[in-house]
Design a protein around this motif. Structure first.
Motif, PDB file in Angstrom:
ATOM      1  N   ALA A  20      68.330  -7.306  26.236  1.00  0.00           N
ATOM      2  CA  ALA A  20      69.588  -6.877  25.624  1.00  0.00           C
ATOM      3  C   ALA A  20      70.389  -6.105  26.669  1.00  0.00           C
ATOM      4  CB  ALA A  20      69.335  -6.001  24.396  1.00  0.00           C
ATOM      5  N   ILE A  21      71.712  -6.099  26.492  1.00  0.00           N
ATOM      6  CA  ILE A  21      72.602  -5.359  27.383  1.00  0.00           C
ATOM      7  C   ILE A  21      73.412  -4.394  26.534  1.00  0.00           C
ATOM      8  CG2 ILE A  21      74.494  -5.515  29.053  1.00  0.00           C
ATOM      9  CD1 ILE A  21      73.616  -8.433  29.558  1.00  0.00           C
ATOM     10  N   TYR A  22      73.345  -3.107  26.861  1.00  0.00           N
ATOM     11  CA  TYR A  22      74.111  -2.081  26.172  1.00  0.00           C
ATOM     12  C   TYR A  22      75.164  -1.548  27.126  1.00  0.00           C
ATOM     13  CZ  TYR A  22      70.456  -2.078  22.620  1.00  0.00           C
ATOM     14  OH  TYR A  22      69.583  -2.438  21.628  1.00  0.00           O
ATOM     15  N   SER A  23      76.389  -1.377  26.617  1.00  0.00           N
ATOM     16  CA  SER A  23      77.478  -0.961  27.494  1.00  0.00           C
ATOM     17  C   SER A  23      78.337   0.120  26.853  1.00  0.00           C
ATOM     18  CB  SER A  23      78.369  -2.171  27.835  1.00  0.00           C
ATOM     19  OG  SER A  23      79.533  -1.770  28.523  1.00  0.00           O
ATOM     20  N   SER A  24      78.814   1.020  27.695  1.00  0.00           N
ATOM     21  CA  SER A  24      79.894   1.919  27.297  1.00  0.00           C
ATOM     22  C   SER A  24      81.093   1.078  26.876  1.00  0.00           C
ATOM     23  CB  SER A  24      80.262   2.807  28.492  1.00  0.00           C
ATOM     24  OG  SER A  24      81.564   3.332  28.377  1.00  0.00           O
ATOM     25  N   THR A  25      81.952   1.669  26.064  1.00  0.00           N
ATOM     26  CA  THR A  25      83.148   0.935  25.625  1.00  0.00           C
ATOM     27  C   THR A  25      84.302   1.050  26.613  1.00  0.00           C
ATOM     28  OG1 THR A  25      83.896   2.851  24.357  1.00  0.00           O
ATOM     29  CG2 THR A  25      82.560   1.213  23.191  1.00  0.00           C
ATOM     30  N   LEU A  26      84.131   1.844  27.675  1.00  0.00           N
ATOM     31  CA  LEU A  26      85.188   1.980  28.662  1.00  0.00           C
ATOM     32  C   LEU A  26      85.300   0.708  29.504  1.00  0.00           C
ATOM     33  CD1 LEU A  26      84.765   5.688  29.817  1.00  0.00           C
ATOM     34  CD2 LEU A  26      86.250   4.745  28.061  1.00  0.00           C
ATOM     35  N   GLN A  27      86.528   0.405  29.907  1.00  0.00           N
ATOM     36  CA  GLN A  27      86.857  -0.895  30.481  1.00  0.00           C
ATOM     37  C   GLN A  27      85.983  -1.306  31.657  1.00  0.00           C
ATOM     38  OE1 GLN A  27      90.756  -1.127  32.222  1.00  0.00           O
ATOM     39  NE2 GLN A  27      90.874  -3.351  32.000  1.00  0.00           N
ATOM     40  N   ARG A  28      85.781  -0.405  32.599  1.00  0.00           N
ATOM     41  CA  ARG A  28      85.040  -0.770  33.806  1.00  0.00           C
ATOM     42  C   ARG A  28      83.588  -1.111  33.472  1.00  0.00           C
ATOM     43  NH1 ARG A  28      86.725   0.281  39.189  1.00  0.00           N
ATOM     44  NH2 ARG A  28      85.056   0.056  40.713  1.00  0.00           N
ATOM     45  N   ALA A  29      82.984  -0.376  32.566  1.00  0.00           N
ATOM     46  CA  ALA A  29      81.613  -0.663  32.155  1.00  0.00           C
ATOM     47  C   ALA A  29      81.537  -1.995  31.421  1.00  0.00           C
ATOM     48  CB  ALA A  29      81.082   0.468  31.273  1.00  0.00           C
ATOM     49  N   PRO A  46      71.951 -10.294  23.634  1.00  0.00           N
ATOM     50  CA  PRO A  46      73.112  -9.681  22.974  1.00  0.00           C
ATOM     51  C   PRO A  46      73.738  -8.610  23.847  1.00  0.00           C
ATOM     52  CG  PRO A  46      71.071  -8.829  22.045  1.00  0.00           C
ATOM     53  CD  PRO A  46      70.674  -9.947  22.973  1.00  0.00           C
ATOM     54  N   LEU A  47      75.057  -8.467  23.735  1.00  0.00           N
ATOM     55  CA  LEU A  47      75.791  -7.394  24.412  1.00  0.00           C
ATOM     56  C   LEU A  47      76.287  -6.431  23.342  1.00  0.00           C
ATOM     57  CD1 LEU A  47      77.277  -5.909  26.655  1.00  0.00           C
ATOM     58  CD2 LEU A  47      79.076  -7.657  26.559  1.00  0.00           C
ATOM     59  N   ILE A  48      75.808  -5.199  23.386  1.00  0.00           N
ATOM     60  CA  ILE A  48      76.166  -4.193  22.387  1.00  0.00           C
ATOM     61  C   ILE A  48      76.966  -3.091  23.063  1.00  0.00           C
ATOM     62  CG2 ILE A  48      75.296  -2.514  20.705  1.00  0.00           C
ATOM     63  CD1 ILE A  48      72.873  -5.113  21.838  1.00  0.00           C
ATOM     64  N   LYS A  49      78.185  -2.857  22.568  1.00  0.00           N
ATOM     65  CA  LYS A  49      79.035  -1.805  23.118  1.00  0.00           C
ATOM     66  C   LYS A  49      78.882  -0.539  22.273  1.00  0.00           C
ATOM     67  CE  LYS A  49      82.311  -5.389  24.498  1.00  0.00           C
ATOM     68  NZ  LYS A  49      83.667  -5.956  24.286  1.00  0.00           N
ATOM     69  N   SER A  50      78.730   0.592  22.939  1.00  0.00           N
ATOM     70  CA  SER A  50      78.447   1.838  22.227  1.00  0.00           C
ATOM     71  C   SER A  50      79.290   2.989  22.757  1.00  0.00           C
ATOM     72  CB  SER A  50      76.962   2.188  22.367  1.00  0.00           C
ATOM     73  OG  SER A  50      76.686   3.478  21.852  1.00  0.00           O
ATOM     74  N   LEU A  51      79.898   3.715  21.834  1.00  0.00           N
ATOM     75  CA  LEU A  51      80.639   4.923  22.200  1.00  0.00           C
ATOM     76  C   LEU A  51      79.728   5.978  22.811  1.00  0.00           C
ATOM     77  CD1 LEU A  51      82.897   5.271  19.031  1.00  0.00           C
ATOM     78  CD2 LEU A  51      83.682   4.725  21.331  1.00  0.00           C
ATOM     79  N   ALA A  52      78.446   5.943  22.438  1.00  0.00           N
ATOM     80  CA  ALA A  52      77.499   6.938  22.926  1.00  0.00           C
ATOM     81  C   ALA A  52      77.278   6.850  24.428  1.00  0.00           C
ATOM     82  CB  ALA A  52      76.162   6.788  22.202  1.00  0.00           C
ATOM     83  N   LEU A  53      77.644   5.726  25.045  1.00  0.00           N
ATOM     84  CA  LEU A  53      77.418   5.523  26.472  1.00  0.00           C
ATOM     85  C   LEU A  53      78.641   5.849  27.319  1.00  0.00           C
ATOM     86  CD1 LEU A  53      75.403   2.177  26.322  1.00  0.00           C
ATOM     87  CD2 LEU A  53      74.506   4.460  26.799  1.00  0.00           C
ATOM     88  N   ARG A  54      79.703   6.363  26.688  1.00  0.00           N
ATOM     89  CA  ARG A  54      80.904   6.690  27.449  1.00  0.00           C
ATOM     90  C   ARG A  54      80.665   7.866  28.386  1.00  0.00           C
ATOM     91  NH1 ARG A  54      85.856   4.673  24.538  1.00  0.00           N
ATOM     92  NH2 ARG A  54      87.038   6.381  25.437  1.00  0.00           N
TER      93      ARG A  54
END
Length: 242
Positions: A20-29, A46-54
């Motif tokens: 799985a791939i988890y990403s910040s929601t910021l554009q560069r990430a 799956p690619l999961i975007k998370s506010l917690a990773l900002r």
């Protein structure tokens, strides 16, 4: 962004397949995560975007000038009233409306609790040998996340500090559960209270950037644009829209 594309191709060339791939929601990430995903084999993870990773939110100091020292003739409040934002001296301090380092660590704890430990538990339940997740985030948050992971380790936090990562530089952490190889129980242990064995095998790896030519004045391989924001603002937690 050539850096992100190069990273995605590097993982593919080296046969790194993620669960799985988890990403910040910021554009560069997000751009980096999507490049990694694009180069993964089918079926893609799956690619999961998370506010917690900002990245850390600097509140009203976002995009403002940064100063290393404080004026001894001004109070902290007077600095802020004049739009002067000096260096934060302790982990519990924050700029108005922003996050402190302690706030960032609490957010990192959430990621360990809600993302990393459940991924390990699921792999154990399904008796999979490996669970390989990618977490795409930002420098200040990554440093706090690594420290929080080591707090769950039987060996504790190492003296080495994992910070100062290059853009798209990556660090590999291997996590295993103490005694899992001899545990034949059908029940998955409570990982929140189970000692983990944590090892860092790669730090700030960035050889995928060796073939990229940096253009003067720009970000990465991009040419200079007078509208570009400073690097701190570009990675900030609040000023970049998703």
């Amino acid at each position: 962004m050539k850096q992100a594309k190069s990273l995605g191709k590097w993982f593919a060339t080296n046969r790194t397949q993620f669960t799985a791939i988890y990403s910040s929601t910021l554009q560069r990430a997000v751009m980096t995560a999507e490049s990694i995903l694009e180069n993964q084999l089918d079926p893609k993870p799956p690619l999961i975007k998370s506010l917690a990773l900002r990245e850390q939110n600097f509140g009203e100091a976002e995009g403002q000038s940064y100063r290393q020292t404080r004026d001894p003739n001004l109070s902290v409040e007077e600095h802020y009233a004049r739009k002067i934002y000096p260096h934060i001296r302790s982990r519990h301090e924050s700029f108005p409306g922003g996050e402190s380092k302690d706030d960032l660590a609490r957010r990192a704890e959430e990621v360990v609790r809600d993302v990393i430990l459940p991924s390990i538990a699921e792999a154990m339940k399904e008796r999979r040998k490996n669970c390989h997740i990618a977490i795409v985030s930002h420098g200040l948050f990554i440093k706090e996340l690594v420290d929080v992971i080591f707090k769950h380790s039987v060996r504790g936090i190492p003296e080495e500090k994992y910070k100062g990562l290059r853009n798209t530089g990556w660090t590999r952490i291997l996590i295993s559960v103490e005694g899992s190889s001899t545990n034949n129980s059908e029940d998955t242990p409570d990982l929140a209270s189970t000692p983990l064995i944590v090892r860092v095998t790669q730090v700030n790896r960035h050889d995928h950037l060796d073939t990229i030519t940096r253009q003067k004045g720009g970000i990465g391989s991009a040419a200079h644009d007078p509208k570009q924001k400073g690097i701190r603002d570009f990675f900030s937690g609040a000023s970049t829209k998703s």
